[in-house]
Design a protein around this motif. Structure first.
Motif, PDB file in Angstrom:
ATOM      1  N   ASN A 178     -13.244 132.271 -52.292  1.00 42.47           N
ATOM      2  CA  ASN A 178     -12.546 132.806 -51.120  1.00 42.47           C
ATOM      3  C   ASN A 178     -11.102 133.188 -51.425  1.00 42.47           C
ATOM      4  OD1 ASN A 178     -14.893 132.165 -49.784  1.00 42.47           O
ATOM      5  ND2 ASN A 178     -14.071 130.323 -48.818  1.00 42.47           N
ATOM      6  N   SER A 179     -10.408 132.306 -52.138  1.00 48.79           N
ATOM      7  CA  SER A 179      -8.997 132.562 -52.398  1.00 48.79           C
ATOM      8  C   SER A 179      -8.538 131.754 -53.594  1.00 48.79           C
ATOM      9  CB  SER A 179      -8.140 132.205 -51.176  1.00 48.79           C
ATOM     10  OG  SER A 179      -8.213 130.815 -50.890  1.00 48.79           O
ATOM     11  N   THR A 180      -7.502 132.245 -54.239  1.00 48.23           N
ATOM     12  CA  THR A 180      -6.819 131.518 -55.307  1.00 48.23           C
ATOM     13  C   THR A 180      -5.334 131.500 -54.975  1.00 48.23           C
ATOM     14  OG1 THR A 180      -6.572 133.545 -56.619  1.00 48.23           O
ATOM     15  CG2 THR A 180      -8.508 132.159 -57.051  1.00 48.23           C
ATOM     16  N   TRP A 181      -4.693 130.442 -55.354  1.00 52.93           N
ATOM     17  CA  TRP A 181      -3.290 130.267 -55.006  1.00 52.93           C
ATOM     18  C   TRP A 181      -2.619 129.459 -56.104  1.00 52.93           C
ATOM     19  CZ3 TRP A 181       0.683 131.319 -51.737  1.00 52.93           C
ATOM     20  CH2 TRP A 181       1.728 130.399 -51.644  1.00 52.93           C
ATOM     21  N   ALA A 182      -1.426 129.894 -56.498  1.00 52.06           N
ATOM     22  CA  ALA A 182      -0.668 129.159 -57.499  1.00 52.06           C
ATOM     23  C   ALA A 182       0.808 129.182 -57.124  1.00 52.06           C
ATOM     24  CB  ALA A 182      -0.866 129.762 -58.889  1.00 52.06           C
ATOM     25  N   GLN A 183       1.468 128.094 -57.376  1.00 50.20           N
ATOM     26  CA  GLN A 183       2.903 128.012 -57.142  1.00 50.20           C
ATOM     27  C   GLN A 183       3.496 126.997 -58.111  1.00 50.20           C
ATOM     28  OE1 GLN A 183       4.165 126.342 -53.432  1.00 50.20           O
ATOM     29  NE2 GLN A 183       2.647 124.718 -53.452  1.00 50.20           N
ATOM     30  N   GLY A 184       4.783 127.108 -58.306  1.00 53.86           N
ATOM     31  CA  GLY A 184       5.447 126.169 -59.193  1.00 53.86           C
ATOM     32  C   GLY A 184       6.948 126.322 -59.112  1.00 53.86           C
ATOM     33  N   ASN A 185       7.637 125.397 -59.710  1.00 52.88           N
ATOM     34  CA  ASN A 185       9.091 125.460 -59.715  1.00 52.88           C
ATOM     35  C   ASN A 185       9.632 124.673 -60.904  1.00 52.88           C
ATOM     36  OD1 ASN A 185       9.655 122.557 -58.781  1.00 52.88           O
ATOM     37  ND2 ASN A 185       8.418 123.345 -57.077  1.00 52.88           N
ATOM     38  N   GLN A 186      10.859 124.984 -61.249  1.00 52.61           N
ATOM     39  CA  GLN A 186      11.566 124.269 -62.302  1.00 52.61           C
ATOM     40  C   GLN A 186      12.971 123.961 -61.805  1.00 52.61           C
ATOM     41  OE1 GLN A 186      11.498 126.014 -66.191  1.00 52.61           O
ATOM     42  NE2 GLN A 186      13.137 124.713 -66.973  1.00 52.61           N
ATOM     43  N   ILE A 187      13.380 122.715 -61.956  1.00 53.47           N
ATOM     44  CA  ILE A 187      14.690 122.254 -61.510  1.00 53.47           C
ATOM     45  C   ILE A 187      15.438 121.666 -62.701  1.00 53.47           C
ATOM     46  CG2 ILE A 187      15.940 120.763 -59.908  1.00 53.47           C
ATOM     47  CD1 ILE A 187      13.435 120.661 -58.172  1.00 53.47           C
ATOM     48  N   ASP A 188      16.646 122.140 -62.908  1.00 59.04           N
ATOM     49  CA  ASP A 188      17.537 121.596 -63.930  1.00 59.04           C
ATOM     50  C   ASP A 188      18.828 121.161 -63.259  1.00 59.04           C
ATOM     51  OD1 ASP A 188      16.132 122.203 -66.573  1.00 59.04           O
ATOM     52  OD2 ASP A 188      16.126 124.169 -65.608  1.00 59.04           O
ATOM     53  N   ALA A 189      19.267 119.941 -63.544  1.00 55.39           N
ATOM     54  CA  ALA A 189      20.470 119.401 -62.898  1.00 55.39           C
ATOM     55  C   ALA A 189      21.324 118.674 -63.925  1.00 55.39           C
ATOM     56  CB  ALA A 189      20.089 118.459 -61.759  1.00 55.39           C
ATOM     57  N   ASP A 190      22.643 118.812 -63.757  1.00 57.21           N
ATOM     58  CA  ASP A 190      23.613 118.123 -64.612  1.00 57.21           C
ATOM     59  C   ASP A 190      24.682 117.494 -63.729  1.00 57.21           C
ATOM     60  OD1 ASP A 190      22.817 118.925 -67.442  1.00 57.21           O
ATOM     61  OD2 ASP A 190      22.995 120.877 -66.465  1.00 57.21           O
ATOM     62  N   LEU A 191      25.142 116.347 -64.145  1.00 53.70           N
ATOM     63  CA  LEU A 191      26.186 115.630 -63.402  1.00 53.70           C
ATOM     64  C   LEU A 191      27.204 115.069 -64.389  1.00 53.70           C
ATOM     65  CD1 LEU A 191      27.384 114.250 -60.836  1.00 53.70           C
ATOM     66  CD2 LEU A 191      25.880 112.311 -61.345  1.00 53.70           C
ATOM     67  N   ASP A 192      28.489 115.313 -64.083  1.00 53.37           N
ATOM     68  CA  ASP A 192      29.594 114.725 -64.835  1.00 53.37           C
ATOM     69  C   ASP A 192      30.577 114.131 -63.842  1.00 53.37           C
ATOM     70  OD1 ASP A 192      29.443 115.326 -67.867  1.00 53.37           O
ATOM     71  OD2 ASP A 192      28.884 117.234 -66.939  1.00 53.37           O
ATOM     72  N   ALA A 193      30.979 112.897 -64.092  1.00 54.07           N
ATOM     73  CA  ALA A 193      31.939 112.225 -63.212  1.00 54.07           C
ATOM     74  C   ALA A 193      32.888 111.383 -64.054  1.00 54.07           C
ATOM     75  CB  ALA A 193      31.222 111.349 -62.187  1.00 54.07           C
ATOM     76  N   VAL A 194      34.172 111.454 -63.714  1.00 54.67           N
ATOM     77  CA  VAL A 194      35.203 110.706 -64.418  1.00 54.67           C
ATOM     78  C   VAL A 194      36.014 109.934 -63.390  1.00 54.67           C
ATOM     79  CG1 VAL A 194      37.232 110.831 -65.917  1.00 54.67           C
ATOM     80  CG2 VAL A 194      35.331 112.426 -66.251  1.00 54.67           C
ATOM     81  N   SER A 195      36.295 108.675 -63.698  1.00 58.08           N
ATOM     82  CA  SER A 195      37.131 107.868 -62.812  1.00 58.08           C
ATOM     83  C   SER A 195      38.134 107.075 -63.634  1.00 58.08           C
ATOM     84  CB  SER A 195      36.282 106.924 -61.953  1.00 58.08           C
ATOM     85  OG  SER A 195      35.678 105.934 -62.749  1.00 58.08           O
ATOM     86  N   ALA A 196      39.336 106.959 -63.104  1.00 57.63           N
ATOM     87  CA  ALA A 196      40.389 106.147 -63.719  1.00 57.63           C
ATOM     88  C   ALA A 196      40.954 105.250 -62.630  1.00 57.63           C
ATOM     89  CB  ALA A 196      41.481 107.037 -64.310  1.00 57.63           C
ATOM     90  N   ASN A 197      40.965 103.947 -62.873  1.00 56.79           N
ATOM     91  CA  ASN A 197      41.388 102.984 -61.870  1.00 56.79           C
ATOM     92  C   ASN A 197      42.415 102.021 -62.476  1.00 56.79           C
ATOM     93  OD1 ASN A 197      39.256 103.555 -59.644  1.00 56.79           O
ATOM     94  ND2 ASN A 197      38.041 103.257 -61.506  1.00 56.79           N
ATOM     95  N   GLY A 198      43.349 101.621 -61.629  1.00 56.06           N
ATOM     96  CA  GLY A 198      44.352 100.665 -62.062  1.00 56.06           C
ATOM     97  C   GLY A 198      44.606  99.625 -60.989  1.00 56.06           C
TER      98      GLY A 198
END
Length: 265
Positions: A214-234
């Motif tokens: 009756n029907s064919t269906w295809a889907q997909g996705n690709q996710i790329d994520a990057d995180l950088d965090a810097v903290s200085a405390n005194g």
């Protein structure tokens, strides 16, 4: 009143001019599905500390995760096409109008197949530097870095054995069933009186020549994520007019996400 099988018809007395009327809860569809998930996960982490001086401590942490996953599903569906006359004589309905044993003539019988593999990976890094000379002033510097990616694909195929409704084909006024080689209907029974529903077929649905995709269906996705965090405390400790310490710090973070998707029908 609930349905009475005396006239051999399910809900045979449903005229609005007759009271009380026979009733039952109409069964729309029954689906039987088998699902499975295969998953393989690999993870690793490591930590390292180095005492550079009496007042300086360095710490490093790294973690990694890799996940491969695939979900599969195979299902069959018996559907009345929302009709109200598919329940046949021989069915059993209790005094509340609830179906116990159904004899059906289904105009639609179809299958669904789904395959959905995915891959995920993530790496997280933490670097920290702590300063504590034993005096009133202490400080720390920290950097966190993370990367992650996920790829997902999904494919579906639907097929039916029933002929379906007529649809226009070719010249104007020319109609033929959706599945010309299919059977007109599927006779089946469903028994709800035991611990689990039991389905029986009175129509042969094993002839591959009667089936059509009756029907064919295809889907997909690709996710790329990057995180950088810097903290200085005194922190500076003291005792002045009821005040004990002063805390201060700076923080900065950046996140990048990229998302791509596709759909095919």
């Amino acid at each position: 009143v609930p349905f009475s099988p005396a006239d051999g018809l399910i809900g045979g007395d449903t005229s609005s001019t007759n009271a009380p009327r026979e009733y039952f809860y109409n069964w729309v569809a029954t689906e039987v599905e088998n699902r499975s998930t295969d998953r393989e996960r690999i993870g690793a982490n490591a930590s390292f500390q180095f005492q550079a001086t009496d007042s300086l401590l360095a710490t490093a942490d790294v973690s990694f995760t890799d996940l491969d996953n695939i979900d599969r599903s195979v299902a069959v569906q018996l559907h009345t096409s929302w009709a109200t006359n598919q329940l046949q004589p021989g069915s059993i309905v209790d005094r509340n109008g609830v179906l116990e044993y159904g004899v059906f003539r289904y105009p639609r019988f179809q299958t669904h197949v789904v395959s959905a593999p995915s891959e995920s990976r993530a790496t997280n890094t933490n670097l920290a530097l702590e300063y504590n000379p034993g005096g009133p002033f202490t400080a720390n510097l920290r950097w966190v870095h993370g990367t992650a990616e996920r790829t997902y694909d999904e494919s579906r195929i639907d097929a039916g054995v029933t002929s379906g409704d007529p649809i226009p084909r070719g010249a104007a006024g020319n109609f033929s069933p959706f599945n010309p080689t299919g059977v007109p209907f599927v006779d089946a029974t469903i028994d709800f009186r035991s611990d689990h529903p039991v389905i029986g077929f009175d129509t042969d649905v094993t002839n591959i020549a009667n089936w059509q995709v009756n029907s064919t269906w295809a889907q997909g996705n690709q996710i790329d994520a990057d995180l950088d965090a810097v903290s200085a405390n005194g922190r500076y400790t003291f005792d002045f007019a009821g005040f004990k310490a002063l805390d201060f710090g700076l923080r900065q973070g950046k996140r990048d996400i990229e998302y791509n998707a596709y759909r095919y029908l």
